[in-house]
Motif scaffolding. Structure first.
Motif, PDB file in Angstrom:
ATOM      1  N   VAL A 122      -3.813  -6.510   0.000  1.00  0.00           N
ATOM      2  CA  VAL A 122      -3.517  -6.172  -1.394  1.00  0.00           C
ATOM      3  C   VAL A 122      -2.427  -7.050  -1.978  1.00  0.00           C
ATOM      4  N   SER A 171      -4.978   0.856  -7.325  1.00  0.00           N
ATOM      5  CA  SER A 171      -5.550   1.235  -6.030  1.00  0.00           C
ATOM      6  C   SER A 171      -6.915   1.895  -6.203  1.00  0.00           C
ATOM      7  N   PHE A 205      -5.452   1.596   4.861  1.00  0.00           N
ATOM      8  CA  PHE A 205      -5.234   0.175   5.126  1.00  0.00           C
ATOM      9  C   PHE A 205      -5.250  -0.108   6.632  1.00  0.00           C
ATOM     10  N   GLN A 214       0.825  -1.205   0.000  1.00  0.00           N
ATOM     11  CA  GLN A 214       0.000   0.000   0.000  1.00  0.00           C
ATOM     12  C   GLN A 214       0.865   1.262   0.000  1.00  0.00           C
ATOM     13  N   ASP A 258     -12.267  -8.163   1.534  1.00  0.00           N
ATOM     14  CA  ASP A 258     -12.811  -6.863   1.152  1.00  0.00           C
ATOM     15  C   ASP A 258     -11.769  -6.162   0.295  1.00  0.00           C
ATOM     16  N   GLY A 259     -12.065  -4.959  -0.093  1.00  0.00           N
ATOM     17  CA  GLY A 259     -11.069  -4.087  -0.701  1.00  0.00           C
ATOM     18  C   GLY A 259     -10.378  -4.649  -1.918  1.00  0.00           C
ATOM     19  N   GLU A 260      -9.058  -4.595  -1.862  1.00  0.00           N
ATOM     20  CA  GLU A 260      -8.244  -4.833  -3.053  1.00  0.00           C
ATOM     21  C   GLU A 260      -7.467  -6.136  -2.930  1.00  0.00           C
ATOM     22  N   THR A 261      -8.160  -7.213  -2.627  1.00  0.00           N
ATOM     23  CA  THR A 261      -7.511  -8.475  -2.292  1.00  0.00           C
ATOM     24  C   THR A 261      -6.685  -9.028  -3.444  1.00  0.00           C
ATOM     25  N   ASN A 314      -8.704   0.376   8.098  1.00  0.00           N
ATOM     26  CA  ASN A 314      -9.599  -0.697   7.686  1.00  0.00           C
ATOM     27  C   ASN A 314      -9.387  -1.950   8.538  1.00  0.00           C
ATOM     28  N   ASP A 340      -8.266  -5.903   3.339  1.00  0.00           N
ATOM     29  CA  ASP A 340      -7.526  -5.146   2.334  1.00  0.00           C
ATOM     30  C   ASP A 340      -6.144  -5.752   2.105  1.00  0.00           C
ATOM     31  N   VAL A 348     -15.679  -0.040  -2.582  1.00  0.00           N
ATOM     32  CA  VAL A 348     -14.274  -0.026  -2.980  1.00  0.00           C
ATOM     33  C   VAL A 348     -14.158   0.257  -4.465  1.00  0.00           C
ATOM     34  N   TRP A 394     -15.485  -0.685   2.082  1.00  0.00           N
ATOM     35  CA  TRP A 394     -14.482  -0.507   3.117  1.00  0.00           C
ATOM     36  C   TRP A 394     -15.096  -0.700   4.502  1.00  0.00           C
TER      37      TRP A 394
END
Length: 593
Positions: free
Chosen positions: A234, A288, A191, A166, A257-260, A194, A232, A314, A351
């Motif tokens: 990432v 992102s 991040f 991140q 969730d998020g940007e896995t 979250n 998250d 997201v 988020w």
């Protein structure tokens, strides 16, 4: 990314050399670190590695470190820094929180706020004395020593790959900024917020959990858990991806969730999410997420009614492949459910970081209802069923539970400013002999109990399969019937707790305070408890340096009084008191010149 990982290894090896040199000089020493910085993208702090090397930490609590250290190396001695400007209910909550999160005590910072100039206690000092006295002199802290903390079968990913990944997306180098990285990266700050919000939501919903790091997941530690939460996450390494697939394929529940998985373990962007097939989704963008996506309102149908949510999506560009949409706001999918092997995944395309905004408002209920429903489908339930007098779930009180041999300990700790304060009712899954450890009273063999929550202080119960037996103290050496000891001798005592057999088919009842249980037959297995010992001189004065708190293993413990050469002659008394009912037992001896 790879250089940062390398520097973490270098720092850990340097610490290992220092700890080894210390042990060479003093084999009984404890390698320690005082003050623990939050892991950042560039400060070489990987606490999973470091916690395996040191023997004692005085940690800070920032960036979820209370949870981090208790799960990185169970049994590691921890005494977090406590005090500062705090007093009253805030300080009391901080002390109890440390005990319930695996810490042996607290490191006071600092004496200027606890002592007045004339060395009398300040308000903070008095609050410290009262709370520490209860934890130490009542034996409550020692009860939980070496107990197994219940985690509800939930693991939460703690990813330093995610921290570095991140920060790389928008971070920059700034003078003197080498800590957590939040000051130089909006994405990393999001991040961290979250992840913390996920922990807060789980606790508010009545659950507990363990952190699992990249190293632990790669090492196959997912096996005992039922649920893995990826907050998250990432960046995922190859071995993490393989272990996660294996975990879900064998029946586990994955919540993401998020940007896995947008990056690999080297922080390289991927052409597709690394576990998108497991989630049953497709991403139309692999960078992102923007921060300017408008909040969305959505209704989610649940078995007990409809959960009304207001969330911040997201990505509006998430699509399903084999996943099943569960909720959407317009064309933006917010919840995707997907079976995979014997397990399933749930992708939350919003988020959790804004949970702190809705917390303690009416909007909190919908978020927690969705979370409880999702976990219930995996056979995961809160540690206890607890309701306010109005029948509402708790909103801002943490529930913790421990097991030690045949005894289960259950506590509810409300925050300092918590609307849960007042009478609450607890339901237990099966009849147990319940003891109120704050009031030191037996409540009988019951399936329900009630208690009163006070901001910053817990209600605390012990659940036993049989009633507590009788306590006794005896001299180990009675000198053939005499109890005379010369000054300078060391006098040993035995402390014993006898077991009791429960009455046949005890009647279940809803309780308020009840009378102590009638004595049963000895011989039943006894709980591993702690007893506080007080030694009184012939003049009746408690001699603090001879007293203390000891554990009873299998109902037995030993205790010694090393008489000084100038101790007062006459009859001394040793008093043992257990914390369940404040039952006391005593023995005497006579000191002679």
């Amino acid at each position: 990314m790879d250089h940062r990982t390398f520097m973490e290894e270098v720092f850990a090896r340097a610490l290992q050399v220092a700890a080894g040199a210390l042990k060479e000089q003093d084999p009984d020493s404890r390698a320690s670190i005082s003050g623990t910085q939050a892991p950042g993208p560039s400060n070489a702090v990987n606490w999973y590695r470091l916690d395996q090397i040191v023997d004692y930490l005085q940690p800070y609590s920032e960036d979820d470190q209370d949870e981090l250290h208790r799960t990185m190396r169970p049994g590691l001695m921890l005494t977090g820094f406590t005090g500062y400007e705090h007093h009253g209910k805030v300080l009391r909550h901080e002390l109890w929180h440390r005990i319930f999160h695996g810490q042996a005590g607290a490191s006071l910072f600092w004496h200027y706020t606890a002592l007045n100039a004339d060395l009398t206690l300040t308000e903070q000092g008095r609050d410290l004395g009262a709370t520490v006295g209860a934890l130490r002199n009542e034996g409550l802290a020692l009860l939980l020593r070496d107990a197994e903390r219940e985690n509800c079968g939930i693991a939460v990913h703690y990813s330093l790959l995610g921290v570095r990944g991140q920060w790389i997306t928008d971070g920059h180098i700034a003078p003197h900024e080498v800590t957590s990285g939040d000051a130089t990266s909006a994405h990393l700050k999001r991040f961290h917020a979250n992840r913390t919000a996920w922990l807060q939501a789980l606790e508010d919903a009545g659950f507990q959990y363990d952190f699992l790091t990249t190293e632990q997941i790669e090492g196959g530690k997912l096996g005992p858990y039922k649920v893995l939460v990826l907050p998250d996450s990432v960046a995922l390494s190859d071995r993490e991806v393989a272990e996660i697939r294996n975990f879900v394929g064998k029946g586990g529940l994955l919540i993401s969730d998020g940007e896995t998985g947008l990056m690999d373990g080297h922080a390289r962007w991927q052409p597709a999410g690394r576990i998108d097939d497991l989630l049953g989704v497709q991403r139309l963008g692999m960078r992102s997420a923007a921060d300017d996506v408008a909040a969305a309102k959505v209704s989610v149908a649940l078995p007990g009614g409809v959960a009304e949510l207001e969330v911040r999506p997201v990505s509006p560009n998430l699509r399903t492949t084999t996943g099943r949409p569960g909720a959407a706001a317009g064309e933006t999918l917010l919840l995707i459910d997907h079976p995979y092997g014997s397990g399933r995944s749930v992708c939350l395309n919003f988020w959790m970081s804004d949970y702190t905004r809705v917390r303690k408002t009416e909007a909190q209920a919908g978020r927690l209802a969705l979370l409880r429903h999702t976990l219930r489908q995996a056979g995961v339930y809160p540690l206890a069923e607890i309701r306010t007098a109005a029948g509402k779930p708790l909103k801002c009180s943490e529930v913790v539970a421990f097991r030690k041999a045949s005894t289960r300990y259950l506590a509810v700790l409300p925050e300092p400013d918590c609307s849960d304060a007042g009478v609450v009712r607890l339901n237990f899954p099966s009849p147990s002999y319940v003891y109120d450890l704050r009031a030191h009273r037996p409540l009988g063999c019951v399936t329900q109990a009630s208690g009163r929550l006070v901001p910053g202080e817990p209600i605390f119960y012990a659940l036993l399969p049989s009633p507590l037996g009788s306590l006794s103290v005896s001299l180990a050496d009675s000198r053939h019937g005499t109890r005379l000891f010369k000054a300078g001798e060391t006098i040993k005592f035995f402390v014993r707790l006898r077991g009791r057999t429960p009455p046949a088919q005890p009647r279940q009842k809803k309780i308020e305070p009840s009378r102590p249980q009638a004595a049963g037959q000895p011989g039943q297995a006894v709980p591993e408890i702690a007893v506080h010992l007080e030694v009184r001189s012939p003049s009746g004065k408690a001699v603090d340096y001879y007293g203390g708190t000891i554990p009873l293993k299998s109902g037995a413990g030993e205790f010694s009084v090393p008489l000084a050469l100038n101790d007062e002659p006459g009859t001394w008394e040793v008093i043992a008191r257990e914390p369940f009912t404040h039952q006391a037992a005593s023995a005497t001896f006579t000191a002679v010149p």
